[in-house]
Design a protein around this motif. Structure first.
Motif, mmCIF file in Angstrom:
data_model
loop_
_atom_site.group_PDB
_atom_site.id
_atom_site.type_symbol
_atom_site.label_atom_id
_atom_site.label_comp_id
_atom_site.label_asym_id
_atom_site.label_seq_id
_atom_site.Cartn_x
_atom_site.Cartn_y
_atom_site.Cartn_z
ATOM 1 N N GLU A 61 0.872 -1.137 0.307
ATOM 2 C CA GLU A 61 -0.005 0.118 -0.195
ATOM 3 C C GLU A 61 0.841 1.221 -0.158
ATOM 4 O OE1 GLU A 61 -2.324 -0.006 3.528
ATOM 5 O OE2 GLU A 61 -3.059 1.912 3.014
ATOM 6 N N PHE A 62 2.116 1.242 0.725
ATOM 7 C CA PHE A 62 2.814 2.324 0.845
ATOM 8 C C PHE A 62 3.742 2.633 -0.458
ATOM 9 C CE2 PHE A 62 2.308 0.707 5.333
ATOM 10 C CZ PHE A 62 0.878 1.645 5.711
ATOM 11 N N GLY A 63 3.981 1.625 -0.647
ATOM 12 C CA GLY A 63 5.018 1.901 -1.926
ATOM 13 C C GLY A 63 3.969 2.325 -3.248
ATOM 14 N N PHE A 64 2.676 1.908 -3.085
ATOM 15 C CA PHE A 64 1.633 2.412 -4.203
ATOM 16 C C PHE A 64 1.454 3.731 -4.115
ATOM 17 C CE2 PHE A 64 -2.923 3.231 -4.419
ATOM 18 C CZ PHE A 64 -3.032 3.437 -5.805
ATOM 19 N N ILE A 65 1.322 4.483 -2.859
ATOM 20 C CA ILE A 65 1.022 5.564 -2.721
ATOM 21 C C ILE A 65 2.241 6.454 -3.118
ATOM 22 C CG2 ILE A 65 0.534 7.307 -0.936
ATOM 23 C CD1 ILE A 65 -0.848 5.212 0.449
ATOM 24 N N GLN A 66 3.535 5.957 -2.707
ATOM 25 C CA GLN A 66 4.885 6.757 -3.039
ATOM 26 C C GLN A 66 4.759 6.938 -4.594
ATOM 27 O OE1 GLN A 66 7.945 4.838 -1.524
ATOM 28 N NE2 GLN A 66 9.076 6.748 -0.880
ATOM 29 N N ARG A 67 4.381 5.834 -5.177
ATOM 30 C CA ARG A 67 4.830 5.445 -6.633
ATOM 31 C C ARG A 67 3.783 6.759 -7.392
ATOM 32 N NH1 ARG A 67 6.205 1.078 -9.902
ATOM 33 N NH2 ARG A 67 5.333 1.047 -11.865
ATOM 34 N N PHE A 68 2.578 6.886 -7.103
ATOM 35 C CA PHE A 68 1.841 7.960 -7.873
ATOM 36 C C PHE A 68 1.949 9.378 -7.320
ATOM 37 C CE2 PHE A 68 -1.657 8.934 -5.437
ATOM 38 C CZ PHE A 68 -1.960 7.959 -4.476
ATOM 39 N N GLU B 109 4.110 11.604 -6.147
ATOM 40 C CA GLU B 109 5.065 12.514 -6.296
ATOM 41 C C GLU B 109 4.536 13.604 -7.261
ATOM 42 O OE1 GLU B 109 7.639 12.980 -4.423
ATOM 43 O OE2 GLU B 109 7.032 11.182 -3.336
ATOM 44 N N ASN B 110 4.135 13.087 -8.280
ATOM 45 C CA ASN B 110 3.564 13.867 -9.385
ATOM 46 C C ASN B 110 2.541 15.168 -8.939
ATOM 47 O OD1 ASN B 110 5.166 13.382 -11.543
ATOM 48 N ND2 ASN B 110 3.718 11.722 -12.201
ATOM 49 N N PHE B 111 1.674 14.444 -7.895
ATOM 50 C CA PHE B 111 0.588 15.164 -7.461
ATOM 51 C C PHE B 111 1.136 16.297 -6.226
ATOM 52 C CE2 PHE B 111 -1.350 11.842 -9.471
ATOM 53 C CZ PHE B 111 -2.305 12.480 -10.291
ATOM 54 N N LYS B 112 2.311 16.009 -5.747
ATOM 55 C CA LYS B 112 2.545 16.999 -4.486
ATOM 56 C C LYS B 112 3.531 18.121 -4.867
ATOM 57 C CE LYS B 112 3.985 13.798 -0.711
ATOM 58 N NZ LYS B 112 4.842 12.591 -0.393
ATOM 59 N N LYS B 113 3.785 17.964 -6.363
ATOM 60 C CA LYS B 113 4.673 19.133 -6.709
ATOM 61 C C LYS B 113 3.716 20.449 -7.004
ATOM 62 C CE LYS B 113 7.010 16.089 -9.470
ATOM 63 N NZ LYS B 113 7.451 15.829 -10.764
ATOM 64 N N ASN B 114 4.403 21.479 -6.801
ATOM 65 C CA ASN B 114 3.687 22.760 -7.259
ATOM 66 C C ASN B 114 2.293 23.081 -6.724
ATOM 67 O OD1 ASN B 114 6.203 23.116 -8.847
ATOM 68 N ND2 ASN B 114 4.996 21.862 -10.730
ATOM 69 N N LEU B 115 2.132 22.763 -5.708
ATOM 70 C CA LEU B 115 0.906 23.069 -4.968
ATOM 71 C C LEU B 115 0.885 24.434 -4.647
ATOM 72 C CD1 LEU B 115 0.274 19.871 -2.657
ATOM 73 C CD2 LEU B 115 -1.058 20.511 -4.568
ATOM 74 N N PHE C 5 -1.473 24.982 0.664
ATOM 75 C CA PHE C 5 -2.015 23.843 0.425
ATOM 76 C C PHE C 5 -0.895 22.444 0.736
ATOM 77 C CE2 PHE C 5 -4.566 26.453 -2.012
ATOM 78 C CZ PHE C 5 -5.861 25.680 -2.120
ATOM 79 N N GLU C 6 -1.156 21.382 1.394
ATOM 80 C CA GLU C 6 -0.282 20.354 1.490
ATOM 81 C C GLU C 6 -1.298 19.124 1.256
ATOM 82 O OE1 GLU C 6 1.813 20.433 5.187
ATOM 83 O OE2 GLU C 6 1.593 22.674 5.304
ATOM 84 N N GLY C 7 -0.579 18.171 0.484
ATOM 85 C CA GLY C 7 -1.534 17.412 0.041
ATOM 86 C C GLY C 7 -0.944 15.752 0.651
ATOM 87 N N ILE C 8 -0.937 14.796 -0.248
ATOM 88 C CA ILE C 8 -0.556 13.388 0.131
ATOM 89 C C ILE C 8 0.525 13.169 1.056
ATOM 90 C CG2 ILE C 8 -0.216 11.197 -0.862
ATOM 91 C CD1 ILE C 8 -1.737 12.322 -3.399
ATOM 92 N N GLY C 9 0.344 12.627 2.075
ATOM 93 C CA GLY C 9 1.633 12.292 2.997
ATOM 94 C C GLY C 9 1.345 12.459 4.355
ATOM 95 N N ASP C 10 0.222 13.142 4.886
ATOM 96 C CA ASP C 10 0.070 13.002 6.131
ATOM 97 C C ASP C 10 -1.422 12.618 6.166
ATOM 98 O OD1 ASP C 10 0.367 13.912 8.962
ATOM 99 O OD2 ASP C 10 1.833 15.531 8.035
#
Ligand code: ADP
Ligand code: MG
Length: 337
Positions: free
Chosen positions: A9-16, A18-24, A28-33
């Protein structure tokens, strides 16, 4: 073929992610907490979280009462709001439900949900309903609020901080064992199944801890401390030592464990769904904070370890290093990592 099972599960979340955490945008803070953060006003932010319970995966329909499921579906989300130091405001409920579900079942489900919504001041403001033909699904999203200066993230722990937990570990895992093994009902086993079916989100505890700047990081224990501590390690770039002999165990878990020869250490470390909070605190503040916590909640803030520089997770028993097996629950991996 490499599948989800291989990366977990955690490998999966990490995999996709990164692209969505950039340039927020700013604020705004997104995936990871435990929650996402969105700006609200000068002093406060919105916290947003969502969690899904799937029949047979997360609950056994002939074991959990609908009133308990309604309560638990909201509780697991409120726990993520608590983990950031926030208070809940509103909730949105999406149900995938079989058409032959009885109205009594649904009424009971909503009674449980309403009970915790009222108790926690959460307003159910919407959702969605869909027909399913196999497993039913309950998804809740919760919006909460937190003052900007009190937000606690997973990423701010540093070497030397004391690791504390706000409640007993392993009770929910014990309850699950009672349910799975169909063990006789006693006061102890009943207590444990209640902890599994009706987990209390530690909202007050989270608000209390978040008001201290010396509390550096916080999360809720949903997958087992051995797994959840790794989120703080990864986000903060630190290591951790857990002291096995300091893990707080309830009397009920000890009693049932003695009766049924359970591995209580393994349960406290690796079983999930206790939904108490884990926080890291500057060492020189621990004594005062524990005293204040005790005065307010009438129980201790259990110190269970220390943040280190190493980047590794170590286990100590009576001060000596030990090896351990297992590291919490991962929904996709075949066995405990
Ligand atoms: P928690 O156990 O605190 O609910 P999770 O381990 O489920 O947190 O999720 C970790 C992070 O990954 C969270 O920030 C969550 O919002 C994000 N996340 C999990 N699954 C998805 C998904 N399918 N899409 C986007 N973000 C996700
Ligand atoms: Mg969480």
């Amino acid at each position: 073929m490499i599948t989800l099972t291989d990366i977990g599960e955690f490998g999966f979340i990490q995999r996709f992610s990164e692209n969505f955490k950039k340039n927020l945008p700013d604020g705004f803070e997104g995936i990871g907490d435990d929650c996402a953060i969105m700006p609200y006003n000068n002093d406060e932010v919105f916290l947003i979280t969502t969690d899904m319970l799937v029949e047979h995966q997360h609950f056994l329909p002939d074991k959990i009462k609908p009133v308990e499921l309604g309560y638990k579906s909201l509780a697991v989300n409120l726990s993520d709001i608590a983990a950031m130091g926030g208070t809940p405001v509103s909730a949105f409920l999406s149900l995938g439900i079989r058409p032959n579900t009885s109205l009594d079942w649904l009424d009971d489900f909503f009674r449980g949900l309403k009970h915790l919504a009222d108790e926690s001041g959460t307003l159910l403001l919407g959702g969605d309903t869909a027909k399913v033909t196999s497993s039913s699904v309950v998804n809740i999203a919760v919006v909460g609020k937190c003052s900007k200066k009190n937000i606690k993230r997973r990423s701010e722990a540093s070497s030397g901080d004391v690791i504390v937990v706000t409640g007993f570990l392993g009770d929910s895992g014990g309850g699950l064992k009672v349910i799975q093994d169909d063990l006789p009902v006693t006061l102890d086993t009943e207590h444990l199944t209640k902890r599994h079916h009706l987990p209390r989100p530690h909202i007050e505890e989270g608000m209390f801890l978040s008001s201290f700047p010396e509390v550096t990081a916080m999360l809720d224990i949903s997958d087992g401390i051995s797994s959840d501590i790794r989120h703080i390690m990864n986000s903060s770039g630190v290591g951790a030592k857990l002291e096995i002999d300091k893990l707080p165990l309830s009397t009920q878990l000890k009693n049932a464990g003695a009766d049924h020869r359970w591995d209580l250490t393994g349960m406290a470390l690796n079983s999930g769904e206790d939904y108490c909070l884990l926080a890291t605190i500057k060492r020189d503040k621990y004594y005062a904070l524990n005293t204040a916590f005790n005065e307010k909640f009438n129980r201790p803030l259990h110190a269970v370890g220390e943040i280190t520089e190493s980047g590794h997770l170590e286990y100590l028993i009576h001060g000596e290093k030990m090896r351990s097996t297992g590291s919490g629950f991962d929904h996709f991996q075949r066995s405990r990592k």
